[in-house]
Scaffold this active site. Structure first.
Site, short mmCIF file in Angstrom:
data_model
loop_
_atom_site.label_atom_id
_atom_site.label_comp_id
_atom_site.label_asym_id
_atom_site.label_seq_id
_atom_site.Cartn_x
_atom_site.Cartn_y
_atom_site.Cartn_z
N THR A 99 23.49 21.22 22.76
CA THR A 99 24.29 21.39 24.09
C THR A 99 24.77 20.08 24.67
OG1 THR A 99 23.03 23.56 24.43
CG2 THR A 99 23.73 22.23 26.43
N HIS A 131 21.04 31.67 17.09
CA HIS A 131 20.25 30.88 17.69
C HIS A 131 18.77 31.70 17.98
CE1 HIS A 131 18.49 27.60 19.58
NE2 HIS A 131 19.54 27.08 20.52
N ASN A 187 13.94 27.82 19.96
CA ASN A 187 14.05 27.07 21.43
C ASN A 187 13.88 27.96 22.64
OD1 ASN A 187 14.65 25.03 19.77
ND2 ASN A 187 16.47 24.34 20.61
N TYR A 203 15.26 31.07 23.49
CA TYR A 203 16.29 31.84 23.98
C TYR A 203 16.05 33.24 23.57
CZ TYR A 203 17.70 27.23 25.00
OH TYR A 203 18.02 25.88 25.48
N ASN A 228 10.87 26.19 26.37
CA ASN A 228 11.23 27.23 27.22
C ASN A 228 9.95 28.36 27.49
OD1 ASN A 228 13.74 26.51 28.40
ND2 ASN A 228 14.71 26.92 26.63
#
Length: 358
Positions: free
Chosen positions: A23, A173, A176, A178, A233
């Site tokens: 990102t 994805h 991480n 998400y 996260n």
């Protein structure tokens, strides 16, 4: 081996170096990719494969400020600047598709969008917003089954738009913390319906997304990224992590995907993915296998020589070294990344890193 050409499914790569998705928050109004982003990726076109930064499949999936989208015609036109320029340099690029789920703040979302997740609640921690500065994550609302179906369809639609925009494929994805990993991880996913509660239930969303995207663009253009044992996260390890990811890997293998991309965050302080699990995933996935996480040239060559992977992904080294392939081949010193400019809005720390000839 690192610099040898290699075929993977439908693609022919110039070498085995993968530019990992990172990102960078440089998209402009309405999360539209721009010429500055095209310059950034084109500078790095000597990578065997570029995986784009995480690109949202819907307004609900944006989460962060200034990340790009891929769900409307303007996004397609914006991304086409990048794909055409990368291809003109002989490069190969896939779009990483993401829905951030509960990793979001409403200030980063357009009007009418909302924070959705497998369950009600707030992701622990804070997130940056351009308008309010650092904020706690916004509360998420549990997705209904029709909303889950809609999110799956959005992944498929974004994949079709990625091909229209000129990408060579997509990467899902599922790492991480998400949305896809939020369904995978029981520390987050406390659902008691068919999308939670068991290994098969928690794997269901990831597999249905994969199936829909494969149907939209063909399995040989669909990769997926996983991060078992990741803690990003507020995910973290759980009792069934290894049997669950092995079951997921076997189901993915049966689909003939472009690749499986496994990320180990231990170089950044997270618990390591056990070598035994990496080897089992490698053995059970019948297809190209990418490893990522803390590699340099020497350790990458060892991993390839020991047949632990077909390709090796590099993140921050590519961020700070547009000519990373050439530097590694020459044994040259690498530029040091400037962390203060990772997520800013202009060219500084983005397209101004020096190359060997500059």
């Amino acid at each position: 081996m690192l610099f040898d050409p290699v075929p993977i499914r439908s693609l022919s790569l110039n070498n085995r170096l993968v530019m990992a998705p990172m990102t960078r928050s440089r998209a402009i109004a309405a999360n539209t990719p721009n010429a500055l982003m095209a310059e950034y990726y084109t500078q790095r076109a000597s990578a065997g494969l570029i995986v784009s930064e995480a690109t949202a499949t819907s307004p609900n999936g944006l989460g962060y400020p200034r990340i790009p989208g891929l769900y409307d015609a303007e996004h397609v036109r914006g991304w086409r600047m990048t794909t055409e320029a990368v291809h003109a340099r002989g490069g190969t690029i896939v779009a990483q598709l993401v829905h951030t789920g509960r990793v979001a703040h409403v200030a980063n979302l357009p009007a009418g969008a909302e924070v959705l997740a497998p369950v009600d609640g707030v992701c622990p921690g804070e997130i940056y917003t351009d308008t309010l500065g650092l904020q706690s994550f916004s509360p998420a609302r549990a997705m209904t089954e029709p909303e889950i179906t809609q999110a799956i369809e959005e992944f498929a639609q974004s994949a079709a738009l990625a091909i229209e925009a000129g990408f060579d494929g997509v990467e899902l994805h599922a790492a991480n913390g998400y949305l896809i990993e939020q369904f995978l991880n029981p520390n987050v996913n406390q659902r008691t319906d068919g999308y939670g509660g068991t290994i098969d239930g928690r794997n269901r969303f990831a597999l249905e997304v994969t199936q829909a995207v494969c149907a939209a663009i063909g399995a040989d253009r669909v990769g997926i990224r996983l991060s078992p044992y990741g803690v990003f996260n507020a995910t973290g390890a759980f009792a069934e992590v290894e049997p669950q990811y092995l079951a997921l890997c076997e189901a993915l293998s049966a689909r003939g995907l472009l690749y499986l991309h496994v990320l180990d965050h231990s170089a950044m302080g997270a618990p390591p993915v056990p070598d035994t699990l990496k080897r089992q995933l490698r053995q059970r996935f019948d297809g190209p296998f990418i490893l990522a996480g803390g590699f340099d040239r020497a350790s990458a060559e060892v991993a390839l020589a020991e047949d632990r992977a077909d390709l090796i992904a590099f993140g921050r080294p590519f961020l700070a070294n547009p000519d990373l392939v050439e530097r590694m081949q020459a044994g040259a010193t690498l530029n040091t990344p400037d962390m203060a400019t990772f997520y800013t809005a202009d060219a500084k720390g983005y397209t101004d890193y020096p190359t060997l000839g500059s």
